[in-house]
Design an enzyme around this catalytic site. Structure first.
Site, short mmCIF file in Angstrom:
data_model
loop_
_atom_site.label_atom_id
_atom_site.label_comp_id
_atom_site.label_asym_id
_atom_site.label_seq_id
_atom_site.Cartn_x
_atom_site.Cartn_y
_atom_site.Cartn_z
CD GLU A 1 -2.59 -1.88 0.59
OE1 GLU A 1 -1.61 -2.67 0.68
OE2 GLU A 1 -3.71 -2.25 0.23
NE ARG B 1 -2.66 -6.25 2.41
CZ ARG B 1 -3.49 -5.36 2.92
NH1 ARG B 1 -3.51 -5.14 4.22
NH2 ARG B 1 -4.32 -4.70 2.15
CG HIS C 1 -2.95 4.29 0.99
ND1 HIS C 1 -4.13 3.58 0.85
CD2 HIS C 1 -2.40 3.85 2.13
CE1 HIS C 1 -4.27 2.76 1.87
NE2 HIS C 1 -3.23 2.89 2.67
CD GLN D 1 -22.14 7.00 1.64
OE1 GLN D 1 -22.53 6.29 0.73
NE2 GLN D 1 -22.94 7.81 2.28
CE1 TYR E 1 0.28 3.73 5.27
CE2 TYR E 1 -0.53 1.57 4.66
CZ TYR E 1 -0.77 2.87 5.07
OH TYR E 1 -2.06 3.30 5.26
#
Ligand code: NAP
Ligand code: SF4
Length: 676
Positions: free
Chosen positions: A166, A216, A254, A341, A168
């Site tokens: 992601e 991961r 991201h 949401q 990081y």
């Protein structure tokens, strides 16, 4: 016989066995960040363990404060912090579950001034510039991972997940996008993987053999200068040699501008990536992203030679997902609709995560649904999200419930949302409530418009009559060119080739997507919302992952119509859309060629089209139709008639139409029912 034999098969890791193939993927809830919330966090996880999840992974816990996601985020560095984690592990173990703690070092993604990164290159998604890591810093951060792993072991976790994807910190070491060092930590790919390899090697040495280490791994970066597939495979093989127990799949940094988990992403859109890794390693592999039904999970496990499926949001939506699959009751699962949401959008606003379809998620100790001691006769008027959630909860508590709906179907505004391309998951919520009503004995009366006198025999009346579209005061609003959004989405009226949309809120964007989608493709194998191949082509994902980061030229479809999206406000349309999905929706319309106009004054609608004034200039948009998406007004006349004569409550859009919001409506329905 059970329908999901592969999903429910235990996974033997040698030193321990995971009871089934469901991994609850890491998701930040906000509860991890405060010591006082660990009891809440423990209850949240224990509920999922009771629901028979095979292996839980916590939200990211930083190894130190430089690694924080944001100031005062959860971190585990000191012995005194172990106690709070024991509350979590004890609760999960008492429920016969297993739990790993994710160690997350954000590197340049941290939202605070203490951030570090391999080459000090600023990320496009935080305002802070990271410090370039010295060799000493690198050594310190590796030690920090080791220290935190040992503390996690002391706290009773069954293992750790090392977050290497992601975008990081570990991921930042892996690619030339963020690592331009020329020492032993940069340059060749072998050097760039050294940070990851050192962490895994030293953590394994520190925790011994009988402790789960999940890594991961970013298998598809989806950013320029990202890893190539060859590089990803090299690292996976090294990780296996160094003793990881499981490799989990990470998809997209991201900062990537490709949707990876939103509703518009097809189901299981990325399981092919994990499958591609299968021939290269024998360590168990976990696949992830947009897997939200047991059927889909079973199909992946049975056909793609993958060992586990990760689900995060589906378990927020329904803690009993696995238990219901075990009982062959998949139709009773409260499905995640991928809206973000109440989960990710909350986390990005520094609010506690919860779930739009399950407001009890992460609030298990705050809100209680208890059986009633006095069963009452309750009428709920309106079968939209507010009415449905209220009726189901009232019945669950033991009340006798009749739900009246004036139209011929349940769902209210969800029926409209579900007809927007890529949003058909909203039907799953309607299916869930229908199943609940049948199970709990709610009497549903469709096509029934009730009046005050019909309700006198009820002890409690809940008005959830919803909203109707606002009728804006524009000259010519009755012209034949005008179509209201509900008429359009219900297909009662069809728009022409040139269209102006008045209102650029959530529904204006929905209508923009509805009208700009190339309908000739929808429903075929080229459907970008259903077919991973078509989706990848649309967004420029290289399914061979030959290009760096897996990126190729996107082939966005163009709108078959000429569309204008208008608002009165100045500034960029779509500001009110969700934090994690708004950019996708704005980008989709832009790529399809929809023209946005802000600061518009609507002068009139006539045979020529829509007359507007903008920047003190008048112009005529020569359109076939004007679609009105100008918000809603409450439908609350029945409440006004009833409120002084009997016990009567009003919820959802009927109470407040501004910011009409299913999240608020469902929560209001549940919380009102909890106290009646
Ligand atoms: P909205 O988001 O409040 O937008 C209403 C739009 O109408 C605004 O662009 C507003 O902009 C315009 N408007 C308001 N009064 C007007 C008037 N008298 N004349 C002309 N224009 C007027 O409402 P919505 O689009 O109906 O969506 C309702 C809710 O549904 C949202 O708040 C959201 O919670 C939910 N929703 C969300 C999504 C999502 O993607 N997350 C999708 C669909 C619906 P100006 O005042 O600048 O003209
Ligand atoms: Fe899924 Fe939406 Fe709930 Fe998040 S808020 S878990 S995306 S249904």
């Amino acid at each position: 016989m059970n329908n999901y034999p592969n999903l429910l098969k235990p996974l033997d890791l040698g030193f321990t066995t995971i009871k089934n193939r469901v991994l609850m993927g890491s998701m930040h809830t906000g509860l991890e960040d405060r010591a006082k919330n660990y009891q809440k966090l423990a209850t949240y996880f224990a509920k999922r363990a009771e629901g028979q999840v095979g292996l839980i992974v916590t939200g990211g816990i930083s190894p130190n404060i430089r690694a924080w996601t944001a100031p005062f985020g959860g971190f585990l560095k000191y012995g005194f912090q172990v106690k709070r984690h024991k509350i979590v592990t004890n609760a999960v173990h008492q429920a016969d579950g297993k739990i790993c703690m994710q160690i997350l070092h954000t590197g340049r993604y941290g939202y605070h001034p203490f951030i570090l990164s391999p080459s000090g290159i600023k990320s496009p998604i935080t305002p802070f510039k990271p410090k370039l890591m010295s060799t000493k810093d690198i050594e310190k951060q590796i030690q920090s991972f080791v220290n935190t792993s040992k503390l996690a072991q002391e706290a009773g976790y069954d293992g750790v997940e090392i977050m290497g994807s992601e975008g990081y910190l570990i991921n930042q070491f892996l690619t030339e996008r963020t690592n331009v060092r020329n020492d032993q930590w940069g340059g060749s790919y072998e050097n760039r993987t050294r940070f990851a390899r050192e962490i895994v090697e030293r953590v394994r040495q520190a925790v011994g053999t009988d402790f789960i280490i999940i890594f991961r791994l970013s298998m598809l970066d989806l950013v320029s200068q990202g890893s190539t597939w060859e590089e990803v495979v090299f690292l996976a093989k090294e990780l296996e040699k160094l003793g990881v127990s499981i490799i989990n799949t990470g998809i997209g940094w991201h900062e990537a501008r490709i949707p990876t988990i939103a509703t518009c992403v097809p189901p299981a859109a990325f399981s092919w990536v994990t499958e591609k890794m299968r021939p290269h390693v024998s360590v168990p592999l976990v696949t992830t992203n947009r897997i939200n039904t047991p059927e889909m999970a079973e199909q992946i496990l049975s056909s793609q030679n993958i060992d586990m499926v990760s689900m995060a949001r589906p378990l927020l939506a329904d803690p009993d997902f696995v238990k219901k699959a075990m009982d062959n009751k998949a139709d009773e699962i409260n499905s995640c609709i991928g809206c973000n949401q109440a989960c990710l959008d909350h986390v990005f606003k520094n609010k506690r995560a919860t779930c739009l379809v399950n407001p009890l998620a992460c609030y298990e100790t705050d809100y209680k649904i208890e059986p009633t001691s006095q069963s009452k006769k309750c009428a709920v008027i309106g079968g939209g999200p507010a009415g449905m959630s209220c009726a189901a909860t009232l019945a669950e508590r033991g009340h006798q419930v009749t739900l009246y709906e004036a139209s011929d179907k349940l769902g209210g505004q969800f029926n409209l949302a579900a007809n927007i391309p890529g949003k058909d998951e909203f039907f799953k919520t309607i299916r869930y409530f229908k199943t609940q009503f049948a199970k709990l004995g709610v009497e549903v009366k469709l096509n029934t418009k009730v009046a005050k006198d019909d309700l006198s025999g009820f002890d409690e009346v809940v008005i959830a009559t919803g909203v109707k579209p606002r009728y804006p005061n524009i000259l010519g609003i009755d012209h034949a060119k005008v179509i209201f959004y509900d008429e359009l989405i219900r297909k009662e009226k069809v728009a022409g080739k040139k269209v102006a949309i008045i209102g650029a809120g959530g529904i204006g964007f929905d209508v923009g997507e509805f009208l700009s989608e190339d309908n000739s493709l929808h429903g075929t194998s080229d459907d970008i919302y259903a077919n991973p191949q078509a989706f990848c082509k649309e967004w420029g994902i290289d399914m061979n992952i030959e290009a760096e980061g897996g990126l190729v030229q996107a082939q966005h479809q163009r709108s078959p119509r000429e569309i204008y999206l208008l608002q009165r406000k100045t500034g960029k349309p779509g500001k009110t859309l969700g934090k994690t999905t708004g950019w996708i929706r704005r980008m989709t319309l832009t790529k399809r060629g929809v023209k946005s106009l802000s600061g518009c004054n609507y002068d009139k609608i006539d045979d020529q089209g829509l007359h507007i004034t903008r920047n003190e200039k008048t112009e005529i948009l020569d359109v076939d139709n004007v679609i009105i998406c100008a918000g809603q007004v409450s439908v609350n006349s029945l409440y006004e008639e009833l409120k002084d004569t009997q016990s009567c409550h009003i919820i959802g859009g009927a109470e407040f139409a501004g910011e009409l919001d299913a999240k608020r409506a469902i929560k209001q329905g549940v919380l009102l029912a909890a106290k009646l």
